[in-house]
Enzyme design. Structure first.
Site, mmCIF file in Angstrom:
data_model
loop_
_atom_site.group_PDB
_atom_site.id
_atom_site.type_symbol
_atom_site.label_atom_id
_atom_site.label_comp_id
_atom_site.label_asym_id
_atom_site.label_seq_id
_atom_site.Cartn_x
_atom_site.Cartn_y
_atom_site.Cartn_z
ATOM 1 N N HIS A 159 -40.478 -44.407 -14.447
ATOM 2 C CA HIS A 159 -39.436 -45.378 -14.087
ATOM 3 C C HIS A 159 -39.894 -46.248 -12.917
ATOM 4 O O HIS A 159 -40.761 -45.842 -12.137
ATOM 5 C CB HIS A 159 -38.167 -44.647 -13.619
ATOM 6 C CG HIS A 159 -37.383 -43.981 -14.712
ATOM 7 N ND1 HIS A 159 -37.005 -42.660 -14.646
ATOM 8 C CD2 HIS A 159 -36.872 -44.449 -15.871
ATOM 9 C CE1 HIS A 159 -36.303 -42.345 -15.722
ATOM 10 N NE2 HIS A 159 -36.212 -43.412 -16.491
ATOM 11 N N CYS A 203 -33.313 -39.516 -8.593
ATOM 12 C CA CYS A 203 -32.842 -39.120 -9.932
ATOM 13 C C CYS A 203 -31.684 -38.146 -9.895
ATOM 14 O O CYS A 203 -30.909 -38.056 -10.849
ATOM 15 C CB CYS A 203 -33.953 -38.419 -10.708
ATOM 16 S SG CYS A 203 -35.540 -39.173 -10.586
HETATM 17 C C1 CIR Z 1 -37.035 -37.539 -18.139
HETATM 18 O O1 CIR Z 1 -38.173 -37.610 -18.622
HETATM 19 O O2 CIR Z 1 -36.123 -38.244 -18.523
HETATM 20 C C2 CIR Z 1 -36.790 -36.504 -17.073
HETATM 21 N N1 CIR Z 1 -37.643 -35.373 -17.296
HETATM 22 C C3 CIR Z 1 -37.019 -37.078 -15.701
HETATM 23 C C4 CIR Z 1 -36.037 -38.155 -15.328
HETATM 24 C C5 CIR Z 1 -36.260 -38.701 -13.973
HETATM 25 N N2 CIR Z 1 -35.263 -39.636 -13.612
HETATM 26 C C6 CIR Z 1 -35.441 -40.674 -12.812
HETATM 27 O O3 CIR Z 1 -36.568 -40.998 -12.440
HETATM 28 N N3 CIR Z 1 -34.390 -41.412 -12.521
#
Ligand code: CIR
Length: 261
Positions: free
Chosen positions: A167, A256
């Protein structure tokens, strides 16, 4: 304009967190008990920073649901409910909706709809302007719909290509007061180097530490990134470090784990 948050929403880790999506399998699987302890400390950090925290129960069917940031983008004037790109995470946004409705009226809520995808980790707020990563998770249609919603509220947007990381905010965060942390591919991002920001280049070995969150007078950061810590101290912030080892294993970082407003 300093961030002035009064609330945050988090969701407890599920036992299934061990099966979260990861691009770093070499780090091993998260330990559920330790992830819960780290989540407890994260909640305490939010409270120290001065916000009231709504703690939602774990969702066992959704291994990545602890990463609530990807379900919505909350602005001071309204909320955009995201449409996560991966099948395993798609419903997380809808499951957040009842909680969002406790705080926002229907006319303050917009939705990203098919074929758009957008995840909150790709959105970085800089006062009234929003940078949006064009990543494997957020597509052009998601950006278009997001821009339409935000323009109604008087905000502007700007797309930033994300090539090598998950992201946009994985590669750097705005801690306000003009100060921007960047790592990896974003060190050379022209949009970040056009004079709008005081840029701190996070050393490669500390890249994970580039994702921090500013909340009121505080910056919350992952523990164990001394160059990032030194810079935040130099900028004059009150800093809280939180252990993040278990969330890092499934590509989750500091921002996150919460929605803030
Ligand atoms: C994913 O791959 O969606 C999760 N394992 C990690 C999400 C991380 N979220 C973020 O950077 N906002």
């Amino acid at each position: 304009m300093a961030s002035n948050f009064t609330h945050a929403i988090v969701r407890r880790p599920s036992h299934s967190v061990i099966d979260g999506i990861t691009g770093s399998p070499e780090l091993g699987k998260p330990d559920y008990e330790l992830a819960c302890k780290q989540h407890d400390a994260y909640i305490e950090a939010l409270k120290t920073a001065g916000v009231e925290v709504t703690v939602l129960p774990a969702l066992e069917e959704y291994p990545d649901s602890v990463f609530v940031e990807d379900t919505a983008v909350i602005t001071p004037r309204g909320v955009v409910v995201d449409r996560p790109a991966t099948d395993s995470r798609r419903n997380e946004a809808e499951l957040m909706l009842p909680t969002l409705r406790e705080f926002f009226s229907e006319d303050q809520i917009r939705f990203i709809t098919d074929p758009g995808t957008l995840e909150g980790g790709d959105v970085m707020m800089v006062d009234d302007h929003y940078f949006v990563g064009r990543s494997s998770r957020t597509n052009d249609e998601g950006f278009r719909q997001f821009t339409e919603a935000l323009s109604e509220w008087g905000y502007t947007t700007e797309q930033v290509p994300v090539e090598h990381i998950l992201h946009l905010k994985t590669g750097g965060t705005y801690v306000e007061d003009g100060n921007l942390l960047v790592s990896g591919e974003f060190k050379t991002c022209a949009q970040y180097r056009d004079g709008r920001f005081n840029v701190f280049e996070v050393p490669d070995e500390e890249a994970y530490g580039a994702d921090c969150v500013r909340i009121n007078d505080y910056v919350i950061m992952a523990a164990g990134y001394p160059a990032v810590r030194t810079q935040l101290d130099a900028w004059g912030y009150k800093v809280i470090e939180v252990e993040m080892s278990e969330f890092r294993k499934i590509d989750g970082s500091i921002t996150c784990l919460s929605l803030r407003f």
